[in-house]
Motif scaffolding. Structure first.
Motif, short mmCIF file in Angstrom:
data_model
loop_
_atom_site.label_atom_id
_atom_site.label_comp_id
_atom_site.label_asym_id
_atom_site.label_seq_id
_atom_site.Cartn_x
_atom_site.Cartn_y
_atom_site.Cartn_z
N GLU A 99 65.70 33.24 61.21
CA GLU A 99 64.87 33.50 59.78
C GLU A 99 65.95 32.32 58.83
O GLU A 99 64.79 32.03 57.64
CB GLU A 99 65.33 34.56 59.20
N VAL A 100 66.86 31.69 58.62
CA VAL A 100 67.52 30.53 57.83
C VAL A 100 67.11 29.34 58.50
O VAL A 100 66.09 29.19 59.28
CB VAL A 100 68.76 30.54 58.23
N SER A 101 67.00 28.54 56.68
CA SER A 101 66.23 27.23 56.73
C SER A 101 66.85 26.49 58.19
O SER A 101 68.07 26.65 58.10
CB SER A 101 66.58 26.69 55.63
N ASP A 102 66.24 25.37 57.66
CA ASP A 102 66.76 24.20 59.40
C ASP A 102 68.14 23.78 58.60
O ASP A 102 69.36 23.58 59.37
CB ASP A 102 65.97 23.23 59.23
N ALA A 103 68.41 23.00 57.57
CA ALA A 103 69.67 22.96 56.82
C ALA A 103 70.86 23.79 57.31
O ALA A 103 71.64 24.06 57.49
CB ALA A 103 69.56 22.82 55.15
N VAL A 104 70.40 25.55 56.66
CA VAL A 104 71.50 26.39 56.83
C VAL A 104 71.93 26.85 58.29
O VAL A 104 72.83 27.30 58.66
CB VAL A 104 71.37 27.84 56.23
N ARG A 105 70.79 26.29 58.86
CA ARG A 105 71.02 26.77 60.50
C ARG A 105 71.86 26.13 61.46
O ARG A 105 73.03 26.79 62.03
CB ARG A 105 69.36 26.76 61.42
N GLU A 106 71.96 24.68 60.51
CA GLU A 106 72.66 23.87 61.57
C GLU A 106 73.87 24.17 61.11
O GLU A 106 74.86 23.92 62.21
CB GLU A 106 72.48 22.32 60.37
N THR A 107 74.56 24.60 59.72
CA THR A 107 76.15 24.51 59.18
C THR A 107 76.07 26.35 60.07
O THR A 107 77.09 26.16 60.74
CB THR A 107 76.29 24.93 58.36
N LEU A 108 75.74 26.90 60.61
CA LEU A 108 76.13 28.00 61.23
C LEU A 108 76.24 27.76 63.09
O LEU A 108 77.54 28.30 63.82
CB LEU A 108 74.61 29.00 61.28
N ASN B 247 55.70 42.92 41.04
CA ASN B 247 56.14 41.93 40.44
C ASN B 247 54.40 41.82 42.36
O ASN B 247 55.40 41.56 43.06
CB ASN B 247 56.54 40.64 40.10
N ALA B 248 53.79 40.47 42.61
CA ALA B 248 52.84 40.68 43.08
C ALA B 248 54.09 39.08 44.77
O ALA B 248 53.74 39.39 45.08
CB ALA B 248 51.66 39.24 43.26
N HIS B 249 54.71 38.32 43.37
CA HIS B 249 55.44 37.12 44.04
C HIS B 249 56.11 37.55 44.87
O HIS B 249 56.72 37.68 46.12
CB HIS B 249 55.43 36.19 43.11
N GLN B 250 57.25 38.88 44.38
CA GLN B 250 57.91 39.96 44.86
C GLN B 250 57.41 40.73 46.16
O GLN B 250 57.60 40.09 47.76
CB GLN B 250 58.91 40.83 44.69
N ALA B 251 56.44 41.03 46.06
CA ALA B 251 55.81 41.60 47.56
C ALA B 251 55.39 41.00 48.76
O ALA B 251 55.49 40.60 49.77
CB ALA B 251 54.10 42.81 46.34
N ALA B 252 54.99 39.64 48.27
CA ALA B 252 54.82 38.18 49.18
C ALA B 252 55.31 38.07 49.37
O ALA B 252 55.93 37.81 51.13
CB ALA B 252 54.04 37.56 48.64
N GLN B 253 56.90 38.23 48.99
CA GLN B 253 58.07 37.50 49.61
C GLN B 253 58.96 39.16 50.46
O GLN B 253 58.66 39.02 51.57
CB GLN B 253 59.64 37.45 48.85
N ALA B 254 58.35 40.52 50.49
CA ALA B 254 58.51 41.59 51.73
C ALA B 254 57.62 41.01 52.67
O ALA B 254 58.13 41.13 54.11
CB ALA B 254 58.42 42.51 50.53
N PHE B 255 56.06 40.70 52.98
CA PHE B 255 54.81 40.23 53.56
C PHE B 255 56.08 39.57 54.83
O PHE B 255 56.01 39.69 55.62
CB PHE B 255 53.91 40.21 52.69
N GLU B 256 56.63 38.25 53.66
CA GLU B 256 56.63 37.17 54.85
C GLU B 256 58.52 37.48 55.86
O GLU B 256 58.01 37.44 56.85
CB GLU B 256 57.28 36.15 53.80
N ARG B 257 59.24 38.25 54.70
CA ARG B 257 60.24 38.67 55.41
C ARG B 257 60.39 39.51 56.38
O ARG B 257 61.17 39.48 57.96
CB ARG B 257 61.36 39.21 54.13
N TYR B 258 59.25 40.77 56.50
CA TYR B 258 59.45 41.91 57.42
C TYR B 258 57.68 41.78 58.57
O TYR B 258 57.91 42.59 58.70
CB TYR B 258 59.91 43.10 56.43
N ASP B 259 57.51 40.98 57.96
CA ASP B 259 55.98 40.42 58.55
C ASP B 259 55.34 41.76 58.71
O ASP B 259 54.82 42.18 59.63
CB ASP B 259 56.57 40.05 60.48
N LEU B 260 55.14 42.18 58.00
CA LEU B 260 53.66 43.45 57.63
C LEU B 260 52.69 42.96 57.44
O LEU B 260 52.07 41.66 57.20
CB LEU B 260 54.70 44.18 56.05
#
Lengths: 480, 480
Positions: A99-108, B247-260
């Motif tokens: 889930e982390v970005s490429d750059a952060v993944r490297e540090t982990l 905010n729709a922007h935050q809903a979009a983040q939830a969809f992206e993070r939790y793969d809804l």
């Protein structure tokens, strides 16, 4: 001494918790989940801060979604990040690294030994391991290969063989397949024997004995249809089929246009080899948009916010070097006209206006054209129309803004002829900007290059050097 | 005369078909569908071109997905677009209007009378009508309201009441609800009585008598669980709940993070009022990314590729006017130092280098910061660290690039002191760029403004005027 150390550690922890609270609080980290039935997260974290309890912090981390942990890690300066990373349960390492970005993944990954890396990949599917592969040492990847069962080993090899922007790189192998000649009742019983269905299973794939894809059975159709009907009579025969070598960009367009949740991937013999799901597509779209925005600003790739200075420099130098070269060229263009400037020093003060507005206008045109090219809306048939339109826009702009800057020059320096030269130069530079604003991206596109990548530098270089040349040249002809 | 007319029309048609073929051909319009069982589209269209048959063109259009028709319309110059639009079956007007860009929608609606508009909305759901509403005349919207049944009228009113960037604007009302105390067997029988399930139904919503949301039953869980189990024992109680004002922007983040695939929308009393699906979210993400890219280049909004010149001008003038003002200011800064330039004309040729590289470097910093702010990764706790990093980067850049431009000046003009002033000015301007590259977006963010919108103009203004001032000021002090 020991005591001081302990105290120091406690303070560190407190500080980390404070930051974590702050993060969760202020930036509403888990926005989407705030309204769940659970005890609200913020109260939870506040309670933790009171008790200053490392075990509970760990507990909290364990209950967060891997994507949320990844987000916390990205927002933490390096030392705090590694401290949190240590607290994360080993069996979740793999999911979080994904889930982390490429750059952060490297540090982990830099903090993990081979055993930990191997363990982390142990929790992942072949397609997910393929995503991590570029960041893992070669010897670890060999161990990973050895540890996989034959089928997954083949899948991993396949997934790693595609470039990042091919459908093969977005593909996963979690397909549920059924046969055409059975009844829906049989399908329902078959599914009930499974513990769970893969995420994003909105359709079952109908294949024959040789894995040839015959159709798809949307789950929604399975649910509303008569259980005695056969799969063959209910399934959809028209479906989106992707090939692993297809361009991921085009697959994404198909998902957007046809509102897909999943799509089949077949090989050249029309055999089902995997599927692409909407979450992979959404990640791809997001990454594309991000890297476009970064490239526009002259950043080569996503940067760890807290990257060491030298890493940031590497990310930014190419662009600065290219711009320096174009600036040197513009400087030499001015150098040619130094005699004129010496005689009429107002030229020095006025010339950046011509160059600047030309650059702005050219970038507007380029953005339009690049967007139309990306959407496949530009072709030989309509290019001429577009050209005419941009020339028209720049002509009107030239007259209007040219007059404004001409008047500006006249009022400041009290010279009508200087004002006229200013107006004429503005008109010509805007025309140049429109011409090349269309031609540069079209040419790059024709040469098979990405028009988004280099267009902006090139148009700015042209309108700078060109603007200086036009203005100082006209001034030398008519004023000096 | 009649004959000539007919001939002319035929030629027009041929030309249109040629373009359509070309489009479908060259730009692989329906990429995702190319591998379907159907006769390949290109052959089909080629055949049509041969026969020059209007009816068959219409037939082809009827068989294309509304999103594909929308794409064709967007890529056509106005007259061709309207010709194709006439051929589209009236009952598909609504769906196609939904898919085209705002600018193109305007051109299509302009050709429709009130009756046609009313008919077009007749095929749409309340949430879809709400998307079209801003482009429809007020009296047509009143007729639309009158034509709807009470429940949908309320839904339309609700959907129209939210700003574009609120969850309420993404929401639809196609929810399938079930009760907690029934068995899965009953649910399966209930579903079988429906003709079809709404698109993107990956979960059923469990509500009580008063529509309070108690949980969700993922379809995948319904399929694998024992039919004798009750909904209450199988359903998930932890779920993402959105509020329509989120905010729709935050809903979009939830969809992206939790793969809804879908998420519930509840009101303040926790009653289910609708849902958001991943396709609406994906459209939102795409639109956001687009409008960001457009704004960066100084375009107010998406432009119809074939918009008349005056419409394009309106879209581009705000930005050009703002840039003109900053260019005038920079010009006056140079004006202050005209005496120095007169004495040492090399300054005029060198000054754009200082300003240009400062602007590039500042924009790199700003892009980083704006991105971190958008992702919620920046807070009071880590801002200081970030500040230190950017200053560090700019210090190294200053020494390195400062030396390069210093040497450049020395080699061209043979003056060591001029080279030194160049180096010093470069260092100072890069430092200024780093400072304001961090401060400008942070300040805009603190003031509740969008840091992405104005940051780039402001930093360029500062590094231009500031760069000229620093360089010419230092030169006046030490060289003249």
């Amino acid at each position: 001494m020991t005591k001081a150390n302990t105290l120091g550690e406690t303070e560190d922890l407190q500080e980390n918790l404070r930051r974590l609270t702050h993060l969760l609080h202020k930036h509403k980290l888990v926005e989407g989940l705030v309204h769940t039935q659970q005890m609200p997260r913020q109260e939870l974290v506040e309670a933790l801060v009171h008790k200053q309890n490392l075990a509970e912090l760990q507990n909290l981390l364990d209950r967060l979604h891997p994507a949320d942990v990844a987000h916390i890690l990205e927002a933490m300066p390096l030392e705090d990040r590694l401290m949190i990373w240590e607290l994360v349960k080993a069996e979740r390492d793999g999911e979080i690294l994904l889930e982390v970005s490429d750059a952060v993944r490297e540090t982990l990954i830099a903090t993990m030994d081979s055993g930990e890396m191997l363990a982390a990949t142990g929790q992942l599917d072949a397609d997910e391991i393929a995503d991590l592969a570029p960041d893992l040492p070669r010897d670890v990847m060999e161990d990973v290969f050895q540890s996989l069962p034959m089928e997954e080993r083949e899948q991993l090899r396949a997934a790693m063989s595609y470039p990042e922007d091919a459908v093969g790189a977005l593909m996963d192998f979690d397909v549920v397949t059924i046969r055409e000649d059975v009844t829906l009742e049989v399908v329902l019983r078959y599914l009930r024997r499974l513990d769970e269905l893969p995420d994003h299973t909105d359709q079952l794939f109908v294949v024959d004995r040789d894995e040839h894809l015959k159709g798809v059975l949307p789950v929604n159709r399975l649910l509303v249809s008569d259980p005695d009907a056969t799969v063959g009579s209910v399934m959809a025969k028209e479906m989106v089929k992707l090939h692993p070598s297809d361009n991921a960009h085009q697959a994404a367009q198909a998902f957007e246009r046809y509102d897909l949740v999943s799509a089949s991937v077949v090989n050249a013999e029309d055999k089902l080899i995997g599927r692409v799901t909407v979450n992979a597509v959404m990640d791809f779209i997001r990454e594309q948009a991000e890297s476009e925005a970064l490239n526009l600003a002259g950043l080569r790739e996503e940067e760890d916010l807290f990257a060491p200075v030298w890493k940031s420099l590497k990310n930014r130098w190419t662009w600065l070097a290219i711009n320096l070269v174009t600036a040197f060229i513009a400087s030499r263009v001015i150098g040619v006209f130094e005699d004129s400037i010496e005689k009429l020093v107002a030229l020095a003060a006025l010339m950046p206006i011509i160059a600047g507005i030309g650059g702005n206008s050219g970038n507007q045109t380029i953005t339009m054209i690049v967007r139309a090219l990306a959407l496949g809306q530009l072709n030989a048939g309509n290019a001429r129309k577009l050209f005419a339109k941009e020339i028209g826009v720049s002509a009107v702009n030239g007259v209007v803004w040219g007059s404004v800057v001409g008047l500006f020059a006249f009022f400041i320096y009290g010279s009508g002829s200087l004002g006229l030269v200013m107006t004429l130069a503005m008109m010509l530079n805007l025309l140049l900007a429109a011409l090349l604003g269309v031609l540069i991206p079209l040419t790059l596109h024709k040469l098979g290059r990405d028009p988004a990548a280099g267009s902006s530098v090139m148009i700015t270089a042209v309108t700078d050097s060109g603007g200086f040349f036009i203005f100082l040249g006209l001034a030398t002809l008519f004023l000096v």
